[in-house]
Design a protein around this motif. Sequence first.
Motif, PDB file in Angstrom:
ATOM      1  N   ILE A   6       0.877  -1.124  -0.124  1.00 41.57           N
ATOM      2  CA  ILE A   6       0.049  -0.053   0.016  1.00 41.57           C
ATOM      3  C   ILE A   6       0.740   1.263  -0.293  1.00 41.57           C
ATOM      4  O   ILE A   6       1.638   1.514   0.826  1.00 41.57           O
ATOM      5  N   PRO A   7       0.574   2.099  -1.092  1.00 41.41           N
ATOM      6  CA  PRO A   7       1.646   3.316  -1.032  1.00 41.41           C
ATOM      7  C   PRO A   7       1.175   4.303   0.182  1.00 41.41           C
ATOM      8  O   PRO A   7      -0.008   4.384   0.293  1.00 41.41           O
ATOM      9  N   VAL A 208      -8.884   7.494   7.142  1.00 38.89           N
ATOM     10  CA  VAL A 208      -7.818   7.195   6.070  1.00 38.89           C
ATOM     11  C   VAL A 208      -8.130   8.184   4.886  1.00 38.89           C
ATOM     12  O   VAL A 208      -9.033   7.993   4.097  1.00 38.89           O
ATOM     13  N   PRO A 209      -6.833   8.862   4.760  1.00 38.93           N
ATOM     14  CA  PRO A 209      -6.978  10.175   3.761  1.00 38.93           C
ATOM     15  C   PRO A 209      -6.616   9.440   2.498  1.00 38.93           C
ATOM     16  O   PRO A 209      -6.099   8.503   2.140  1.00 38.93           O
ATOM     17  N   MET A 210      -7.007  10.461   1.420  1.00 35.60           N
ATOM     18  CA  MET A 210      -6.547  10.084   0.095  1.00 35.60           C
ATOM     19  C   MET A 210      -5.090  10.131   0.123  1.00 35.60           C
ATOM     20  O   MET A 210      -4.423  10.911   0.762  1.00 35.60           O
ATOM     21  N   LEU A 211      -4.546   9.576  -0.827  1.00 35.88           N
ATOM     22  CA  LEU A 211      -3.213   9.604  -1.105  1.00 35.88           C
ATOM     23  C   LEU A 211      -2.834  10.982  -1.599  1.00 35.88           C
ATOM     24  O   LEU A 211      -3.693  11.599  -2.380  1.00 35.88           O
ATOM     25  N   THR A 212      -1.635  11.478  -1.515  1.00 36.52           N
ATOM     26  CA  THR A 212      -1.013  12.714  -1.862  1.00 36.52           C
ATOM     27  C   THR A 212      -0.629  12.509  -3.511  1.00 36.52           C
ATOM     28  O   THR A 212      -0.501  11.276  -4.082  1.00 36.52           O
ATOM     29  N   ASN A 217       2.143   9.502  -7.752  1.00 40.36           N
ATOM     30  CA  ASN A 217       3.383   9.425  -8.532  1.00 40.36           C
ATOM     31  C   ASN A 217       4.215   8.586  -8.325  1.00 40.36           C
ATOM     32  O   ASN A 217       4.943   7.819  -9.367  1.00 40.36           O
ATOM     33  N   GLN A 218       4.724   8.287  -7.148  1.00 38.71           N
ATOM     34  CA  GLN A 218       5.650   7.504  -6.750  1.00 38.71           C
ATOM     35  C   GLN A 218       5.264   6.129  -7.126  1.00 38.71           C
ATOM     36  O   GLN A 218       6.035   5.180  -7.538  1.00 38.71           O
ATOM     37  N   TYR A 219       4.057   5.576  -7.042  1.00 39.12           N
ATOM     38  CA  TYR A 219       3.362   4.297  -7.242  1.00 39.12           C
ATOM     39  C   TYR A 219       3.531   4.137  -8.798  1.00 39.12           C
ATOM     40  O   TYR A 219       3.808   2.917  -9.092  1.00 39.12           O
ATOM     41  N   ALA A 245      -6.377   6.092 -11.177  1.00 40.41           N
ATOM     42  CA  ALA A 245      -5.178   6.374 -11.742  1.00 40.41           C
ATOM     43  C   ALA A 245      -4.748   5.051 -12.669  1.00 40.41           C
ATOM     44  O   ALA A 245      -4.493   5.170 -13.872  1.00 40.41           O
ATOM     45  N   LEU A 246      -4.909   3.845 -12.002  1.00 42.59           N
ATOM     46  CA  LEU A 246      -4.500   2.662 -12.772  1.00 42.59           C
ATOM     47  C   LEU A 246      -5.654   2.540 -14.042  1.00 42.59           C
ATOM     48  O   LEU A 246      -5.138   2.224 -14.894  1.00 42.59           O
TER      49      LEU A 246
END
Length: 373
Positions: A6-7, A208-212, A217-219, A245-246
């Motif tokens: 999990i990123p 549980v927040p959204m990803l930044t 980008n890192q993922y 995104a995927l």
Amino acid sequence: MKFSSIPGLTEVKAMLIDSVKLNHNAHAQLFLGKEGSLNLPLALAYTTYLHCQNKGETDSCGTCPACLKSLKYIHPDTNFAFPISNIKGDKDMERFKAEMLKNWRQFLLEQPFGHLDDWTNFYGGEDKQAIISRDEGREIIRSLSLKPFESKFKVMLIWQPEYMHASAANGILKILEEPPQNTFFFLVTNAAERLLSTILSRTQIIQVPMLTDQEVNQYLLSKPDLEDTRKNKIVQQAEGDLNFALKLIDSEEDHNQEIFTDWMRACFKKDYSHLVGLADTFHELDKMSQRNLLHYGQSMLRETLVHRAGANEINRATGNELKFIQDFSKVMTISKIEKSSQLMNEATYYLERNGSAKMIFMDLSLQLSNVIK
């Protein structure tokens, strides 16, 4: 699933791991996040860590017998409840439940970051309302009355409890408040406001927040064939939703910027003949492309709001998009942006429920035209 799969979410992961180490984990926990947050993967990784026989400092080992079963979602002391619809009208409930559980495990393996609509599409139930039935509520109580088979702990993971039948929700209140020893409830929801207040009062809420953008980008750096320009556009459009995104990666590269610009100009000019033609064009798009267009529209409204507020340091738009937003902000007040965003949200809702795309986009175009001009 392991935490390492999990990123981001470093602080939440550390808090969950520490609760296990210190034996301070609440017996009922509510993983709360917007649709697109990674609350389900997080609950799954937490479950894997609980059962792990060789826990590490920051993650489960991934190699012990318990982990090998958890990573296939077949650990006998992990129970699942999730929304389904009996699309085939199967009267043999035991066979039906076994088939759906098999589908569920496969879904988690293939789409670990999937949303509810991904799940219903996976098993073919997109045309029917999925629920956690009254019978499933009784099954939750029955399964938890049994002692653990292999692990010290027994886990009941309820995904989307807001879709529980009222009788099922009321039926689990007692066991939720007084569960058997070493039994944990993990409720994973996107809509806490739709849950019974009596359920909320019995759970410890984990936000549980959204990803930044940086985490998404890192993922995506693990996708070597993705050009930087397209990757940056995907990160911008995803707004922290890794699943979306995927999907954008798998879809053909779109031209939403040109399409959206043309659409808004036609709305501003009240060019109804062109709007009719655009409704036909949008109707011919596949469901994913239709959703992408509306999602892109929402992101452009956000960028317009940011530009009007003068907060250019957090503005994501560049190039032609930035030029469009600078022009668009001249005619869009804050109230117009708010109303337009609401209309696009409603259109997305109707599309997901298989309304006629042509009628939805035509109605949306007429309403946007009235709002903008």
